[in-house]
Motif scaffolding. Sequence first.
Motif, PDB file in Angstrom:
ATOM      1  N   LEU A   1      -0.546  -5.799   3.885  1.00  0.00           N
ATOM      2  CA  LEU A   1       0.636  -5.049   4.312  1.00  0.00           C
ATOM      3  C   LEU A   1       0.394  -3.550   4.124  1.00  0.00           C
ATOM      4  CD1 LEU A   1       3.556  -5.654   5.269  1.00  0.00           C
ATOM      5  CD2 LEU A   1       4.238  -5.762   2.864  1.00  0.00           C
ATOM      6  N   LEU A   2      -0.301  -3.196   3.047  1.00  0.00           N
ATOM      7  CA  LEU A   2      -0.593  -1.780   2.788  1.00  0.00           C
ATOM      8  C   LEU A   2      -1.625  -1.243   3.774  1.00  0.00           C
ATOM      9  CD1 LEU A   2      -0.736  -1.259  -1.066  1.00  0.00           C
ATOM     10  CD2 LEU A   2       0.290   0.317   0.545  1.00  0.00           C
ATOM     11  N   PHE A   3      -2.701  -1.998   3.952  1.00  0.00           N
ATOM     12  CA  PHE A   3      -3.754  -1.594   4.892  1.00  0.00           C
ATOM     13  C   PHE A   3      -4.147  -2.788   5.744  1.00  0.00           C
ATOM     14  CE2 PHE A   3      -4.396   1.762   1.673  1.00  0.00           C
ATOM     15  CZ  PHE A   3      -4.250   2.855   2.512  1.00  0.00           C
ATOM     16  N   PRO A   4      -3.417  -3.014   6.859  1.00  0.00           N
ATOM     17  CA  PRO A   4      -3.679  -4.199   7.673  1.00  0.00           C
ATOM     18  C   PRO A   4      -5.120  -4.234   8.164  1.00  0.00           C
ATOM     19  CG  PRO A   4      -1.653  -3.116   8.363  1.00  0.00           C
ATOM     20  CD  PRO A   4      -2.323  -2.198   7.393  1.00  0.00           C
ATOM     21  N   SER A   5      -5.754  -5.378   7.978  1.00  0.00           N
ATOM     22  CA  SER A   5      -7.123  -5.563   8.456  1.00  0.00           C
ATOM     23  C   SER A   5      -7.447  -7.045   8.399  1.00  0.00           C
ATOM     24  CB  SER A   5      -8.101  -4.805   7.556  1.00  0.00           C
ATOM     25  OG  SER A   5      -9.424  -5.183   7.864  1.00  0.00           O
ATOM     26  N   PRO A   6      -8.258  -7.540   9.331  1.00  0.00           N
ATOM     27  CA  PRO A   6      -8.676  -8.941   9.222  1.00  0.00           C
ATOM     28  C   PRO A   6      -9.622  -9.141   8.035  1.00  0.00           C
ATOM     29  CG  PRO A   6      -9.675  -7.894  11.150  1.00  0.00           C
ATOM     30  CD  PRO A   6      -8.760  -6.884  10.536  1.00  0.00           C
ATOM     31  N   SER A   7     -10.129  -8.039   7.479  1.00  0.00           N
ATOM     32  CA  SER A   7     -11.063  -8.152   6.351  1.00  0.00           C
ATOM     33  C   SER A   7     -10.412  -7.645   5.066  1.00  0.00           C
ATOM     34  CB  SER A   7     -12.327  -7.324   6.643  1.00  0.00           C
ATOM     35  OG  SER A   7     -12.932  -6.928   5.440  1.00  0.00           O
ATOM     36  N   GLN A   8     -10.424  -8.525   4.052  1.00  0.00           N
ATOM     37  CA  GLN A   8      -9.854  -8.133   2.769  1.00  0.00           C
ATOM     38  C   GLN A   8     -10.682  -7.019   2.121  1.00  0.00           C
ATOM     39  OE1 GLN A   8      -9.618 -11.132  -0.537  1.00  0.00           O
ATOM     40  NE2 GLN A   8      -7.733 -11.437   0.618  1.00  0.00           N
ATOM     41  N   ALA A   9     -12.004  -7.089   2.332  1.00  0.00           N
ATOM     42  CA  ALA A   9     -12.889  -6.060   1.770  1.00  0.00           C
ATOM     43  C   ALA A   9     -12.548  -4.699   2.383  1.00  0.00           C
ATOM     44  CB  ALA A   9     -14.345  -6.416   2.047  1.00  0.00           C
ATOM     45  N   ASP A  10     -12.157  -4.703   3.646  1.00  0.00           N
ATOM     46  CA  ASP A  10     -11.794  -3.459   4.327  1.00  0.00           C
ATOM     47  C   ASP A  10     -10.489  -2.896   3.738  1.00  0.00           C
ATOM     48  OD1 ASP A  10     -11.977  -1.458   6.338  1.00  0.00           O
ATOM     49  OD2 ASP A  10     -10.476  -2.559   7.515  1.00  0.00           O
ATOM     50  N   SER A  11      -9.475  -3.763   3.560  1.00  0.00           N
ATOM     51  CA  SER A  11      -8.204  -3.306   2.946  1.00  0.00           C
ATOM     52  C   SER A  11      -8.483  -2.773   1.544  1.00  0.00           C
ATOM     53  CB  SER A  11      -7.195  -4.452   2.819  1.00  0.00           C
ATOM     54  OG  SER A  11      -6.923  -5.016   4.071  1.00  0.00           O
ATOM     55  N   ALA A  12      -9.308  -3.504   0.779  1.00  0.00           N
ATOM     56  CA  ALA A  12      -9.617  -3.075  -0.594  1.00  0.00           C
ATOM     57  C   ALA A  12     -10.354  -1.735  -0.570  1.00  0.00           C
ATOM     58  CB  ALA A  12     -10.452  -4.138  -1.301  1.00  0.00           C
ATOM     59  N   GLY A  13     -11.279  -1.565   0.380  1.00  0.00           N
ATOM     60  CA  GLY A  13     -12.042  -0.313   0.499  1.00  0.00           C
ATOM     61  C   GLY A  13     -11.107   0.871   0.752  1.00  0.00           C
ATOM     62  N   LYS A  14     -10.105   0.648   1.592  1.00  0.00           N
ATOM     63  CA  LYS A  14      -9.163   1.746   1.892  1.00  0.00           C
ATOM     64  C   LYS A  14      -8.324   2.073   0.658  1.00  0.00           C
ATOM     65  CE  LYS A  14      -9.149   1.323   6.807  1.00  0.00           C
ATOM     66  NZ  LYS A  14      -9.118   0.180   7.732  1.00  0.00           N
ATOM     67  N   LEU A  15      -8.028   1.045  -0.142  1.00  0.00           N
ATOM     68  CA  LEU A  15      -7.286   1.296  -1.389  1.00  0.00           C
ATOM     69  C   LEU A  15      -8.153   2.079  -2.373  1.00  0.00           C
ATOM     70  CD1 LEU A  15      -5.461  -2.126  -1.633  1.00  0.00           C
ATOM     71  CD2 LEU A  15      -4.344   0.109  -1.738  1.00  0.00           C
ATOM     72  N   LEU A  16      -9.434   1.718  -2.455  1.00  0.00           N
ATOM     73  CA  LEU A  16     -10.348   2.455  -3.351  1.00  0.00           C
ATOM     74  C   LEU A  16     -10.459   3.915  -2.907  1.00  0.00           C
ATOM     75  CD1 LEU A  16     -13.265  -0.116  -3.903  1.00  0.00           C
ATOM     76  CD2 LEU A  16     -11.477   0.516  -5.524  1.00  0.00           C
ATOM     77  N   ASP A  17     -10.418   4.130  -1.582  1.00  0.00           N
ATOM     78  CA  ASP A  17     -10.514   5.496  -1.053  1.00  0.00           C
ATOM     79  C   ASP A  17      -9.346   6.375  -1.517  1.00  0.00           C
ATOM     80  OD1 ASP A  17     -12.837   4.921   0.189  1.00  0.00           O
ATOM     81  OD2 ASP A  17     -11.974   4.642   2.199  1.00  0.00           O
ATOM     82  N   LEU A  18      -8.248   5.753  -1.957  1.00  0.00           N
ATOM     83  CA  LEU A  18      -7.118   6.553  -2.465  1.00  0.00           C
ATOM     84  C   LEU A  18      -7.411   7.096  -3.865  1.00  0.00           C
ATOM     85  CD1 LEU A  18      -4.071   4.343  -1.350  1.00  0.00           C
ATOM     86  CD2 LEU A  18      -4.814   6.501  -0.336  1.00  0.00           C
ATOM     87  N   GLY A  19      -8.529   6.654  -4.444  1.00  0.00           N
ATOM     88  CA  GLY A  19      -8.930   7.196  -5.752  1.00  0.00           C
ATOM     89  C   GLY A  19      -8.913   6.169  -6.873  1.00  0.00           C
ATOM     90  N   LEU A  20      -8.547   4.916  -6.545  1.00  0.00           N
ATOM     91  CA  LEU A  20      -8.522   3.875  -7.575  1.00  0.00           C
ATOM     92  C   LEU A  20      -9.928   3.566  -8.060  1.00  0.00           C
ATOM     93  CD1 LEU A  20      -6.145   1.340  -5.797  1.00  0.00           C
ATOM     94  CD2 LEU A  20      -5.694   2.385  -8.018  1.00  0.00           C
ATOM     95  N   GLY A  21     -10.043   3.209  -9.342  1.00  0.00           N
ATOM     96  CA  GLY A  21     -11.334   2.749  -9.857  1.00  0.00           C
ATOM     97  C   GLY A  21     -11.618   1.332  -9.402  1.00  0.00           C
ATOM     98  N   ARG A  22     -10.565   0.515  -9.331  1.00  0.00           N
ATOM     99  CA  ARG A  22     -10.747  -0.875  -8.886  1.00  0.00           C
ATOM    100  C   ARG A  22      -9.460  -1.483  -8.363  1.00  0.00           C
ATOM    101  NH1 ARG A  22     -14.302  -2.553 -12.398  1.00  0.00           N
ATOM    102  NH2 ARG A  22     -14.545  -0.414 -13.084  1.00  0.00           N
ATOM    103  N   VAL A  23      -9.643  -2.471  -7.493  1.00  0.00           N
ATOM    104  CA  VAL A  23      -8.526  -3.227  -6.931  1.00  0.00           C
ATOM    105  C   VAL A  23      -8.787  -4.688  -7.245  1.00  0.00           C
ATOM    106  CG1 VAL A  23      -7.380  -3.934  -4.781  1.00  0.00           C
ATOM    107  CG2 VAL A  23      -8.319  -1.631  -4.988  1.00  0.00           C
ATOM    108  N   ILE A  24      -7.778  -5.361  -7.811  1.00  0.00           N
ATOM    109  CA  ILE A  24      -7.931  -6.795  -8.075  1.00  0.00           C
ATOM    110  C   ILE A  24      -6.939  -7.545  -7.197  1.00  0.00           C
ATOM    111  CG2 ILE A  24      -7.749  -8.627  -9.804  1.00  0.00           C
ATOM    112  CD1 ILE A  24      -8.755  -6.563 -11.875  1.00  0.00           C
ATOM    113  N   ILE A  25      -7.481  -8.344  -6.303  1.00  0.00           N
ATOM    114  CA  ILE A  25      -6.622  -9.092  -5.372  1.00  0.00           C
ATOM    115  C   ILE A  25      -6.374 -10.484  -5.946  1.00  0.00           C
ATOM    116  CG2 ILE A  25      -6.361  -9.945  -3.017  1.00  0.00           C
ATOM    117  CD1 ILE A  25      -7.733  -7.520  -2.015  1.00  0.00           C
TER     118      ILE A  25
END
Length: 316
Positions: A178-202
């Motif tokens: 919902l935050l970063f729509p993408s067919p790839s979870q790795a892609d959504s997570a990558g965009k979240l990391l680009d916001l400056g997060l150290g890590r994303v746990i799905i």
Amino acid sequence: MNDRVLIVGSVALDDIKTPWTEEKNLLGGSAVYGSIAASQFAGVDIVGVIGDDFPAEHLDLLKRSGVNIDGVESQAGKTFHWGGEYHQNMNDRTTHFTELGVFAEFMPKIPASYREDGFVFLANIDPDLQLKVLDQVKKPRLTLLDTMNLWINIKRETLVEVIKRVDALMINEEEANLLFPSPSQADSAGKLLDLGLGRVIIKKGSNGAQMFSREGTFAVPALPLKDVKDPTGAGDTFTGGLIGYLAGCGRCGEGASPADVDMAFRQAMLVGSACASYVVEDFSTRRINTLTHDKIKERVGQLYAAIQCEPVKLKK
Ligand code: AMP
């Protein structure tokens, strides 16, 4: 800065229905599940609000777990009351009601004695309030954020502001998409990391959880359990166990290398998954109220066994 865990979130009474049974007015809330799990490994300071209908026995239970409840405010009115129903697969659920009560006016006040806590879990509340918490704490070593689809839908910009100020985000699959729509979870997570997060746990419910960071990716399964009675709070228990372990393990202190922190997170995900495997085996916090290190060790061992094998040998 100390090694205590500060947890800010909901303290609730829940009505839960499953295909087999129904229970009302149970102890619940994101901060409650998180605190009880984290208290296995570290000192825990909880901040939340309750109404005058909140049973004293629930506060006693938190105290017995060693959770410091000085930051739980009592207000005239009703405690936050949530009602949910699980469907046959016990993963999908419908929310029947959310009665905010005193939670509607909640303005987190972090007691002076909590402000030096080194580990902060911002459990699911309004992102405007999460910002207010971050403004009141000193300089935590680690901040973890949780949220829900409601805030992504109605307060996306503020939520992104919070994301930019924390170290790690805990989020479920649908919310990440919902935050970063993408067919790839790795892609959504990558965009979240680009916001400056150290890590994303799905978090993936009965399919475990996957961590994405600049150090790489790591996945932990959920134990395949035969008897799931009530999955409520599994995510918060996972995160509580995880942050409690991180606070207690001594690997995330000043000067810790990114590789050290990453390894601590991997271990903490196993611990979180072990804690979550207990909470779903009974309603409310009943099963985690009697958790011990031996019980956690037993399930961490089962998780290891589920993910280990000898190195693969290829002919060429
Ligand atoms: P989880 O199963 O991890 O989603 O967490 C369930 C807990 O979250 C329940 O005990 C509820 O009382 C609480 N909860 C449900 N809706 C909300 C909300 N809008 N804000 C804060 N807490 C909530």
